[in-house]
Design an enzyme around this catalytic site. Structure first.
Site, PDB file in Angstrom:
ATOM      1  N   ASP A  93      57.905   1.351  57.564  1.00 54.44           N
ATOM      2  CA  ASP A  93      56.539   1.747  57.883  1.00 54.44           C
ATOM      3  C   ASP A  93      55.972   0.717  58.864  1.00 54.44           C
ATOM      4  O   ASP A  93      56.669  -0.212  59.272  1.00 54.44           O
ATOM      5  CB  ASP A  93      55.694   1.872  56.611  1.00 54.44           C
ATOM      6  CG  ASP A  93      55.586   0.560  55.854  1.00 54.44           C
ATOM      7  OD1 ASP A  93      56.101  -0.471  56.341  1.00 54.44           O
ATOM      8  OD2 ASP A  93      54.998   0.552  54.765  1.00 54.44           O
ATOM      9  N   SER A  94      54.711   0.876  59.243  1.00 58.26           N
ATOM     10  CA  SER A  94      54.139   0.011  60.283  1.00 58.26           C
ATOM     11  C   SER A  94      53.440  -1.213  59.706  1.00 58.26           C
ATOM     12  O   SER A  94      53.056  -2.118  60.432  1.00 58.26           O
ATOM     13  CB  SER A  94      53.120   0.799  61.089  1.00 58.26           C
ATOM     14  OG  SER A  94      51.992   1.090  60.277  1.00 58.26           O
ATOM     15  N   GLY A  96      50.631  -0.837  58.349  1.00 57.56           N
ATOM     16  CA  GLY A  96      49.221  -0.426  58.396  1.00 57.56           C
ATOM     17  C   GLY A  96      48.636  -0.146  57.022  1.00 57.56           C
ATOM     18  O   GLY A  96      47.551  -0.613  56.689  1.00 57.56           O
ATOM     19  N   ASP A 147      48.944   2.714  62.811  1.00 54.27           N
ATOM     20  CA  ASP A 147      47.792   3.618  62.852  1.00 54.27           C
ATOM     21  C   ASP A 147      46.712   3.140  61.910  1.00 54.27           C
ATOM     22  O   ASP A 147      46.966   2.289  61.045  1.00 54.27           O
ATOM     23  CB  ASP A 147      48.228   5.025  62.435  1.00 54.27           C
ATOM     24  CG  ASP A 147      48.758   5.046  61.000  1.00 54.27           C
ATOM     25  OD1 ASP A 147      49.286   3.995  60.554  1.00 54.27           O
ATOM     26  OD2 ASP A 147      48.672   6.080  60.333  1.00 54.27           O
ATOM     27  N   GLN A 189      46.791  11.605  62.330  1.00 61.18           N
ATOM     28  CA  GLN A 189      45.665  11.360  61.435  1.00 61.18           C
ATOM     29  C   GLN A 189      44.601  12.426  61.721  1.00 61.18           C
ATOM     30  O   GLN A 189      44.866  13.371  62.458  1.00 61.18           O
ATOM     31  CB  GLN A 189      45.116   9.940  61.675  1.00 61.18           C
ATOM     32  CG  GLN A 189      46.047   8.826  61.220  1.00 61.18           C
ATOM     33  CD  GLN A 189      46.097   8.648  59.711  1.00 61.18           C
ATOM     34  OE1 GLN A 189      45.340   9.283  58.965  1.00 61.18           O
ATOM     35  NE2 GLN A 189      47.017   7.801  59.244  1.00 61.18           N
ATOM     36  N   GLY A 216      47.339   9.661  56.266  1.00 61.31           N
ATOM     37  CA  GLY A 216      46.002   9.892  55.728  1.00 61.31           C
ATOM     38  C   GLY A 216      45.979  10.780  54.503  1.00 61.31           C
ATOM     39  O   GLY A 216      44.924  11.232  54.064  1.00 61.31           O
ATOM     40  N   CYS A 304      70.231  17.219  32.928  1.00 56.85           N
ATOM     41  CA  CYS A 304      70.509  16.285  34.017  1.00 56.85           C
ATOM     42  C   CYS A 304      71.903  15.671  33.861  1.00 56.85           C
ATOM     43  O   CYS A 304      72.333  15.368  32.749  1.00 56.85           O
ATOM     44  CB  CYS A 304      69.443  15.190  34.009  1.00 56.85           C
ATOM     45  SG  CYS A 304      69.685  13.935  35.275  1.00 56.85           S
ATOM     46  N   CYS A 306      72.862  12.799  35.654  1.00 50.69           N
ATOM     47  CA  CYS A 306      72.865  11.461  36.264  1.00 50.69           C
ATOM     48  C   CYS A 306      73.559  10.473  35.314  1.00 50.69           C
ATOM     49  O   CYS A 306      73.793  10.781  34.143  1.00 50.69           O
ATOM     50  CB  CYS A 306      71.446  10.996  36.584  1.00 50.69           C
ATOM     51  SG  CYS A 306      70.506  10.379  35.184  1.00 50.69           S
ATOM     52  N   CYS A 309      71.612   9.860  32.041  1.00 46.98           N
ATOM     53  CA  CYS A 309      71.629  10.972  31.080  1.00 46.98           C
ATOM     54  C   CYS A 309      73.024  11.223  30.516  1.00 46.98           C
ATOM     55  O   CYS A 309      73.159  11.699  29.397  1.00 46.98           O
ATOM     56  CB  CYS A 309      71.075  12.238  31.730  1.00 46.98           C
ATOM     57  SG  CYS A 309      69.286  12.129  31.977  1.00 46.98           S
ATOM     58  N   HIS A 335      67.569   7.774  36.970  1.00 50.82           N
ATOM     59  CA  HIS A 335      67.249   9.150  36.583  1.00 50.82           C
ATOM     60  C   HIS A 335      66.157   9.754  37.469  1.00 50.82           C
ATOM     61  O   HIS A 335      66.296  10.884  37.961  1.00 50.82           O
ATOM     62  CB  HIS A 335      66.818   9.213  35.117  1.00 50.82           C
ATOM     63  CG  HIS A 335      66.283  10.555  34.747  1.00 50.82           C
ATOM     64  ND1 HIS A 335      67.094  11.645  34.503  1.00 50.82           N
ATOM     65  CD2 HIS A 335      65.001  11.019  34.659  1.00 50.82           C
ATOM     66  CE1 HIS A 335      66.350  12.707  34.262  1.00 50.82           C
ATOM     67  NE2 HIS A 335      65.081  12.358  34.342  1.00 50.82           N
TER      68      HIS A 335
END
Lengths: 372, 372
Positions: A93-94, A96, A147, A189, A216, A304, A306, A309, A335
């Site tokens: 991410d930035s 921000g 942003d 945005q 946003g 499940c 996984c 589980c 999980h």
């Protein structure tokens, strides 16, 4: 190596899309959920476990890595991939989002944002250029433009000028981007205002980013408002570029926003919920600390398959979480992330079959079942 | 299934021994280090990781499991193996060590010990019979007799009567043991007094336990005293039975006490040190949080081929530990336990070669090297 995206199919009834990401000799299908590795580690998990649960792109936070260990150390290690030993794609991410949550409104100006380092209170300043420079040193495969993350609700008047600044910031970031294999996304945005979302999207598209994010959202608005924000944005974005909805991970939101044309999602929820003893199941979230699970020797989720589980019981995971044993948070993280990856697989299947609406309605019925 | 021990070889120059444990279709070599899984989990590690680093017997704490989740829940799960998904051998202590650290001297009587539950302050009472009953419900493969853990130093007078009580308690525990596949060990006490150690050992041997532990060490005494306590005990124990030194895990102590005839060791050190950012290396312990490792892109230990050292750098592990990321403690736990297992492997090799004394001297030179 450069990450490539190909749009394979668009749903006839909704805006949902199927695509393929190629990276480092492997392919990944979209729509996709991306787990968050804030500090260059998805909390409690190894890179091998991430691959085992089906993760593709992993997100890392520029703000956190900027402060610790610092982008120069990551660069000296080679890049984020080498530093954290993950050879799948990485998105940053930035910064921000974190910076705006630490700044006062008066400390935002045309140049950038002044704020206090949450670790030691030092005064710091982040600009669009600096954000890209840090992300370039981190060596992520997908970078975000810097942003303004506006609180919700905000007035049309405030957002109008904020969007213009966000556009100028997007341009400034793009200008310092070195020609290399890193993709750079622009961020749409404009709050809940259709005209501002449209304007922001169209202007970003003119700048020709490698992909586009919807920002946003997930800032306190109700779900119908979030869905509108997404719709108001995606309909102006080019078909052949990736679209990423930032910070959204609630199962129903993955379904609804896929139907509005989103390809990528990220959220800290699966690991954060895990640390607090919560697990997703087809019939809704459960709190493993609940005393009714004390002698429950069935898996977290019967349906499940996984690692957690297949090998452990609710009673054992409850015991681990109750005793603050980190293996408990690890099992629930495995999980929960697996659950979201599996949900995306189901979504992709239903896009292919043209059954997204029925799938959503059934999911809601099962997940929010009143008797649970 | 019953755990079986076979003595294979005795060193000609020292009391060191080589043996084989057979259990559940697998064999394990002794002398062996056993990692501690206090709450039915070796902190931060999965059962698969334990096997990968070479663990055989794993220890679990009766006191902790008695309080949470309670021995009845473990019994309902099947046993500890099923509860924690570990199919290797499991050893449980008697609970005595924890109970005595929570009790006042006046609350110890012939029947047992009164003490306060460290979680909620409730008054509890543990007896030799109760300890065995709990361990039977846990279903461990090796159980410990309930003994008095005496502080160091203690007078000959106090220890003399304490040893007599420990012997009576050992007998009482043995009497309630149901005839099944669980082994029961007697515990040699007697502080640093040769006559009391001898008396205790010989009386226990008369009762014919399945194996013998050396207790009352690692309670603040200096190393030469500890080694004497062990010597005073092991020389009266039968050759064909396992000998376990409780709570000892410092690398040099593993070497020295192997040379005094010990087969089994356990200690929380490798995982506790890991959580605090410490790692064993051939050249001594290092603190990964030290700022000199900030840009150190070499493995924790150059000579180590564990998962952590093969895939991660000091700089990354330091970053994880500094940020309280549990994956850091996991990597160091993997490394530290692997280090001790590898040390035991070296020890076994040197017993075979008849070179234990040289090995010890070289180890000390490298590990305590002054320039480090």
């Amino acid at each position: 190596m450069k990450l490539k995206f190909k749009l394979d199919y668009t749903d006839k009834k909704t805006m949902a899309r199927l695509g393929t990401i190629s990276y480092n000799g492997k392919t990944y299908e979209t729509p996709m959920f991306m787990p968050v590795g804030t500090n260059a580690t998805v909390k409690t998990l190894s890179p091998e476990e991430l691959k085992e649960v089906g993760s593709g792109i992993v997100l890392a936070n520029t703000y956190h890595l900027w402060l610790r260990p610092g982008e120069d150390i990551v660069a000296k290690a080679g890049n984020l991939h080498k530093f954290m030993n993950y050879d799948g794609p990485i998105l940053t991410d930035s910064g921000g989002y974190q910076v705006f949550s630490l700044a006062n409104p008066k400390d935002i100006n045309e140049d950038g944002v002044k704020f206090k380092n949450h670790l030691n209170g030092d005064s710091l300043f982040l600009t669009p250029e600096k954000s890209i420079e840090i992300q370039q040193k981190l060596g992520s495969d997908i970078m975000m433009s810097f942003d303004e993350c506006v609180k919700w609700p905000s007035t049309h008047e405030y957002l109008e000028s904020s969007v213009e600044r966000t556009l100028r910031w997007a341009k400034r970031g793009k200008d310092v981007k070195v020609d290399n294999d890193q993709l750079l996304f622009g961020i749409v945005q404009g709050g809940e205002y259709p005209d501002l979302r449209q304007h922001c999207a169209l202007e970003l598209v003119k700048m020709d980013f490698d992909g586009y994010s919807v920002g946003g959202t997930s800032v306190g608005e109700d779900k119908p408002t979030m869905y509108k924000m997404v719709e108001y944005s995606t309909k102006y974005l080019p078909e052949d570029k990736l679209r990423y909805l930032m910070g959204v991970g609630d199962p129903i939101d993955l379904i609804e926003n896929t139907m509005r044309g989103i390809d990528l999602f990220d959220c800290v929820s699966p690991t954060r919920l895990a640390r607090h003893g919560h697990a997703y199941t087809k019939n809704g979230k459960i709190n493993i600390k609940n005393s009714k699970y004390k002698e429950d020797f069935t898996p977290i989720d019967d349906t499940c398959d996984c690692y957690a589980c297949e090998n452990y019981t609710k009673a054992y995971v409850r015991h681990l979480i109750t005793n603050n044993e980190t293996f408990g948070a690890r099992l629930l993280s495995i999980h929960n992330i697996y659950f979201l990856h599996n949900l995306m697989k189901e979504i992709r299947k239903n896009i292919k079959n043209g059954t997204m609406e029925e799938y959503r309605d059934n999911f809601i019925k099962e997940y929010y079942h009143e008797s649970k």
